[in-house]
Design an enzyme around this catalytic site. Structure first.
Site: not given
Length: 486
Positions: A142, A180, A270, A451, A144, A183-185
């Site tokens: 289901t 933070p 959350g 390199h 979130s 998602v928030g960041l």
């Protein structure tokens, strides 16, 4: 009420649900997939893909502003059109959603059922008020949904989540971001780079999924160079104002209480599992902290008497690893076991891999710092590299960040890593692959390193770790064996 009998019922048509349905169909045609919300998956509609579209626009804006550092001068002002940005985000988002919808439409109509499911018993589901499903086995997939603390509700109609942001037609002037985390960041930095005034407020001090204190320290410094981030904010009040929301807080640097107005308050606090409304108590499942107890290798749940139930739980619904590739894996494991029941088999779980698409990016691979802290002292070692002087990173003006790698004393096994680093998504993939193959640090160092590449920074960290494990020589200062800045 219609009565329907099936061998397997899958609740949810997201990433885990679709995986479960397809896996179960390999064993039986008696399968039904139930969905009460819109088709299209969280990732495609309001998650992974639209957020990366917004971030891509933000990166383009940042590159334009930073071009003069390379001697590239853009004449005139750089203008960001919020409407044009969101038009592309929405257009491309719909393209990804349409792809998922096409996959769903290919599923036979008799195997799809619309409506909200709730348990009547461990083997019976009621779908709205129109259908009773008698299922021999059930998969809970289901997903979130965003959630937020009660005090943020004072923002009223100005309170939004990522579910709302990706339906905006224009960018606002200002946004207060609470949380933070990943998602928030991601959204906070992207909005800031697109000219939106942003402040990000945290509570417990966490920054994304980082647990390593040294990586955390670097992340806090880097993000605060770009936008205001207070991971331990003292927020005093949130009130709805004319055409906006007022946030009263103690300013991090001055210690003064101030009130600032924002167009919106973005709650990124959350995403708990969607278990409410399932009447899951009727399934007689053993619960701990509000979640069914399950085996992470079979995804099978337990009854209250600790016997195994014919119920499986996969994806964000079980709150273990809320990542798309994990949801897909879990869906396949749960669906396969529901389909082959009672011949239950353990599914292979992959090494942990998590990426936050900020700049610099944050990534975890294998065991985290918090994981290795549970081991006895002296049983592990840590190596690191600071990207401030890494050659390719300096060339690209992305020379910021820290990579920390962990290894096991004695065996020399690579254990895991945490980082905030340029293009960490690629470094993290390499490290997760090595962890899953149970490679030693010495074996990893035998691999080729071109390199100049960012991967040379990874080699530096591994050499440092190998020395700390006492399985290789001490680090050579300014090593030039393949060129400068390696």
């Amino acid at each position: 009420m219609q009565e329907k009998h099936v061998e397997v019922a899958v609740i949810g048509a997201g990433s885990a649900g679709l995986g479960a349905y397809n896996a179960a169909r390999a064993h039986t045609d008696s399968v039904v997939m139930i969905e009460g919300g819109p088709y299209g998956t969280t990732c495609a509609r309001v998650g992974c893909m639209p957020s990366k579209l917004l971030i891509a626009a933000a990166d383009a804006a940042h590159a334009a502003h930073d071009a003069k550092a390379f001697g590239v001068h853009i004449d005139g002002n750089i203008r960001i059109s919020g409407r044009d940005v969101m038009a592309r985000v929405l257009h491309e988002r719909d393209y990804f959603v349409d792809g998922v919808l096409e996959s769903v439409e290919r599923i036979e109509a008799e195997h799809r059922l619309r409506g909200h499911a709730r348990f009547e018993s461990a083997t019976t589901l009621i779908i709205d008020d129109h259908t009773r499903i008698h299922a021999e086995r059930i998969v809970i997939a289901t997903g979130s949904s965003p959630d937020y603390p009660e005090f943020l509700k004072a923002a009223g109609e100005r309170l939004v989540t990522n579910n709302d942001l990706f339906y905006w037609e224009d960018l606002p002037e200002s946004v207060a971001v609470f949380g933070p985390g990943v998602v928030g960041l991601e959204l906070g930095q992207a909005l800031s780079r697109l000219g939106v005034r942003v402040r990000v407020f945290g509570v417990g001090g966490a920054i994304g999924p980082i647990s390593d204190p040294e990586v955390h320290k670097q992340a806090y410094q880097h993000f605060n160079e770009a936008f205001y981030l207070d991971a331990r904010a003292d927020t005093r009040d949130v009130t709805l104002a004319d055409d906006g929301v007022n946030v009263t807080f103690v300013e991090r640097d001055s210690g003064q209480e101030i009130t600032e107005r924002f167009d919106y308050l973005l709650a990124a606090t959350g995403r708990p599992p969607n278990l409410k409304g399932l009447d899951i108590a009727n399934a007689d499942l053993r619960m701990e902290e509000g979640l069914p107890v399950f085996d992470r290798y079979t995804l099978q749940c337990q009854h209250n008497d600790e016997t195994l139930a014919p119920i499986f739980i996969a994806g964000d619904a079980n709150a273990e690893l809320p990542l798309l590739h994990e949801a897909s894996d879990e869906g396949r494991i749960a669906g396969d076991n529901a389909g082959r029941y009672p011949d239950i088999r353990a599914g292979r779980r992959r090494s942990m891999l998590s990426v936050v698409f900020t700049e610099p990016q944050i990534a975890l691979a294998g065991l985290t710092w918090s994981d290795i802290q549970k081991r006895s002292k002296g049983s592990y070692a840590i190596g690191e590299v600071d990207f401030s002087d890494q050659g390719r990173a300096r060339v690209m003006r992305k020379n910021r960040g820290l990579l920390r790698v962990y290894g096991e004393q004695g065996s020399g096994l690579f254990l895991g890593a945490e980082m905030i680093a340029p293009e960490a998504e690629h470094l993290a993939h390499l490290l997760a692959w090595c962890h899953q193959q149970r490679m030693t640090v010495a074996q990893m160092l035998e691999m080729p390193f071109y390199h100049p590449c960012l991967e040379e920074g990874l080699r530096t960290a591994l050499r440092n770790l190998n020395a700390e494990l006492r399985q290789g020589p001490a680090m050579a200062l300014h090593c030039l064996d393949t060129g400068p800045g390696c």
